[in-house]
Design a protein around this motif. Structure first.
Motif, mmCIF file in Angstrom:
data_model
loop_
_atom_site.group_PDB
_atom_site.id
_atom_site.type_symbol
_atom_site.label_atom_id
_atom_site.label_comp_id
_atom_site.label_asym_id
_atom_site.label_seq_id
_atom_site.Cartn_x
_atom_site.Cartn_y
_atom_site.Cartn_z
ATOM 1 N N UNK A 166 -39.404 -18.069 59.478
ATOM 2 C CA UNK A 166 -40.384 -17.955 58.868
ATOM 3 C C UNK A 166 -40.175 -19.825 57.904
ATOM 4 N N UNK A 167 -39.132 -20.150 59.212
ATOM 5 C CA UNK A 167 -38.755 -22.094 58.859
ATOM 6 C C UNK A 167 -37.408 -22.243 58.210
ATOM 7 N N UNK A 168 -36.843 -20.497 57.608
ATOM 8 C CA UNK A 168 -35.048 -20.838 56.485
ATOM 9 C C UNK A 168 -34.528 -21.197 57.313
ATOM 10 N N UNK A 169 -33.336 -21.518 56.172
ATOM 11 C CA UNK A 169 -31.766 -21.811 57.380
ATOM 12 C C UNK A 169 -31.429 -20.199 56.743
ATOM 13 N N UNK A 170 -30.769 -19.362 57.393
ATOM 14 C CA UNK A 170 -30.955 -18.267 57.319
ATOM 15 C C UNK A 170 -29.095 -17.658 57.073
ATOM 16 N N UNK A 181 -18.027 -10.733 59.055
ATOM 17 C CA UNK A 181 -18.800 -11.601 60.100
ATOM 18 C C UNK A 181 -19.426 -12.869 59.146
ATOM 19 N N UNK A 182 -20.080 -13.785 60.229
ATOM 20 C CA UNK A 182 -21.061 -14.755 59.574
ATOM 21 C C UNK A 182 -21.710 -14.852 60.347
ATOM 22 N N UNK A 183 -22.933 -14.816 60.512
ATOM 23 C CA UNK A 183 -24.511 -15.563 61.028
ATOM 24 C C UNK A 183 -24.815 -16.964 60.237
ATOM 25 N N UNK A 184 -25.305 -17.725 61.114
ATOM 26 C CA UNK A 184 -26.300 -18.785 60.738
ATOM 27 C C UNK A 184 -27.441 -19.365 62.363
ATOM 28 N N UNK A 185 -28.591 -18.734 60.695
ATOM 29 C CA UNK A 185 -29.644 -19.220 62.009
ATOM 30 C C UNK A 185 -30.774 -20.483 61.543
ATOM 31 N N UNK A 186 -30.745 -21.399 61.922
ATOM 32 C CA UNK A 186 -31.329 -22.785 60.898
ATOM 33 C C UNK A 186 -32.697 -22.933 62.529
#
Lengths: 374, 374
Positions: A146-150, A174-179
């Protein structure tokens, strides 16, 4: 997170067969639904497990379905939880997972964060009373689409010694980041806060192999390359004191701040007599607040291009974007099928027989079926 | 971030003298005010520099005042910027630093985040058009003092090779997190995303010493223990691929997302002909949203106590909380004075003479002055 080109995965090897994504998805959903999990929840759990298998992170894939099933059967995880926003204040919500399966709770909480962030720019959804949520990277996909950083983080039962310690205290939190980007594929960072997955040490121990220095310590706190000693001891955080601190901060946010269990209070997945009360935090951030008309995407394309064009170290073909090798593996496994070990297949066949869901044939069998019969 | 007990700092050594905090604060404020910096801004900059010196992180202390002064004199940093909230949306604000000194801009932006978080629970303040902001840990103190969790990140000019690379591409992009507790002291995590500070390699090169393996690579991208080769090459990110990714994510958030400069576009502090356009992000998060009546503080005390009680590795006295050794150093330096090298003192004496502010005498001289005269 490796810099290696997509090749055989760490659990790939002799006797592995490849299975179609759609077949495994149907199988996983079927097993969970026959254990009374609602169809929507079952799909989130199945997708989350297969997301890991697709990306070559076998330790968090369908190999975990049997223990999820055992926990449902033992009654320490609820098949039909009443997941709900317990409190909300401004741009922050607390989701009560009501002891449901982690991926079903997590997907709902990420959705809550996204809904709130639409109006507030940023949102935090804290979660308590949840369970093992699989790969953190699964959840941030919903934000990126949806175009967000998560961002998704979770605490986990103690398996890791803190920097300077000898006892298991930290989870491999854990850590996850999506851009999202513009023309470039999105960036997906998804990592545990340990040097390596405990699963890799288990495999080394099974094969009688040594492990590299720096992965683990023995029960006396002495660094070891002996896989069996490492399993009796503890894995180590990535990046020494800094990684140890980051792992501890994740536990504080997910456990202390939300009201979930933390540190030594967290029970393991394998302990079928105790609930976990795992905590997570999901973050959604709009990318269009300060930059108009796709400018964020263009700037992302530029920095990703710059990184890829950066001169490689000797012996390295190209500098990769975080998550890029896993995306190559995903494309390969989508095309060729997901490789599963004979042990995993045997366990899944057994589980299927127990709950009356047939485990699918490997992909090769599909191909044979398509040939004209003699 | 070390696990060592408070002892002589990395830049401590022969010929060092100790100076009283109050004396150095007056000196720094005087220098900046004589360079036309308003008193409030000067105080933030001085406090930020001395925060580092107090905690033994000399590389970000008063040693940086001369280059801050040169940049003001060269006109590439504004003494009297019009720092302002350029846009805001929900729980997110964009602060335009108008090319002011980093600590003056940063303190204002953290204040903005705290004001917004009071109403929204969480707030993000992005900053563009700023400059080198010193120690990230300085800013999160303001959050902790008011019972909030605070986080500060910044991008920085390229000094570090990405994982798998040989060229400088990443900044040593720092991250700080501060978390209040109950009876226990607050937790302060403050770290660069490099294995080690470049300042330590400079000192080793000056003394003709080797550096440990894993700190840096030479200009060909080969790991080196030669300090001079390391300075010609690049420092390495902490924690391999994972630390490299975290550093890259900080640049995306601070640079790409805010509209500031990023990656290879960032000019160095020492380049007196160019503005920097550094970006930062400050986060404030309330701790009382889900837990009533001091429960967050009690849970923090419990997890901090658990960590300290965790069995230490062989040769380690006790597992420490992130920031604990730096707090010990701060107490020592508050009591005994801040140690400065003869080179740093000579530079500050010279700068003082130039702008007509006398550099204070060392602490020993103070003691002598208090003795009755013969």
């Amino acid at each position: 997170m490796t810099n290696a080109p997509a090749g055989p995965g760490p659990l790939d090897g002799e006797g592995f067969s490849r299975y179609q994504y759609g077949d495994l998805l149907r199988y996983c959903c079927g097993v969970l639904e026959n254990l009374d999990v609602p169809a929507d929840d079952a799909r989130h759990v199945a997708e989350c497990l297969l997301y890991s298998d697709l990306r070559g992170v076998d330790s968090h894939g369908v190999i975990r379905l049997p223990v999820y099933a055992r926990r449902l059967q033992a009654g320490v995880v609820k098949a039909r939880p009443a997941v709900a926003v317990e409190r909300s204040f401004g741009a922050v919500a607390l989701v009560n997972g009501d002891n449901g399966l982690g991926p079903a709770v997590g997907a709902r909480a990420m959705e809550t964060a996204l809904e709130m962030a639409a109006a507030s720019g940023i949102a935090f959804a804290g979660v308590r009373a949840s369970n093992h949520f699989g790969a953190a990277g699964y959840y941030v996909q919903a934000a990126v689409r949806r175009g967000y950083i998560g961002c998704a983080v979770s605490n986990a039962p103690p398996n890791m010694a803190p920097f300077g310690g000898r006892e298991r205290f930290l989870g491999t939190n854990p850590i996850a980041v999506g851009i999202p980007a513009g023309a470039e594929p999105p960036l997906y960072f998804d990592a545990s806060t340990s040097v390596t997955a405990r699963g890799k040490i288990i495999v080394a121990a099974q094969r009688g192999l040594d492990i590299p220095e720096g992965w683990a310590i023995d029960p006396q706190g002495v660094p070891t390359t002996n896989a069996r000693q490492a399993l009796a001891g503890a894995v180590l955080p990535f990046g020494g004191a800094k990684g140890s601190a980051i792992s501890f901060l994740i536990d504080i946010l997910c456990g202390v701040w939300t009201g979930a269990a933390f540190a030594l209070h967290l029970n393991t997945l394998e302990d079928l007599g105790s609930v976990q009360n795992v905590g997570h935090v999901f973050v959604a951030l709009r990318t269009d607040l300060f930059l108009a008309g796709g400018e964020f995407g263009r700037r992302m394309d530029e920095i990703l291009g710059m990184l890829k064009a950066s001169k490689p170290a000797p012996g390295v073909e190209r500098v990769v974007v975080p998550g890029e090798p896993e995306a190559w593996r995903e494309a390969e496994n989508q095309a060729l099928g997901i490789p599963l070990s004979p042990q995993t297949v045997a366990e899944l066949v057994g589980l299927g027989a127990e709950v009356r869901v047939e485990f699918p044939p490997p992909r090769a069998a599909h191909c044979e079926q398509k040939e004209p019969s003699a």
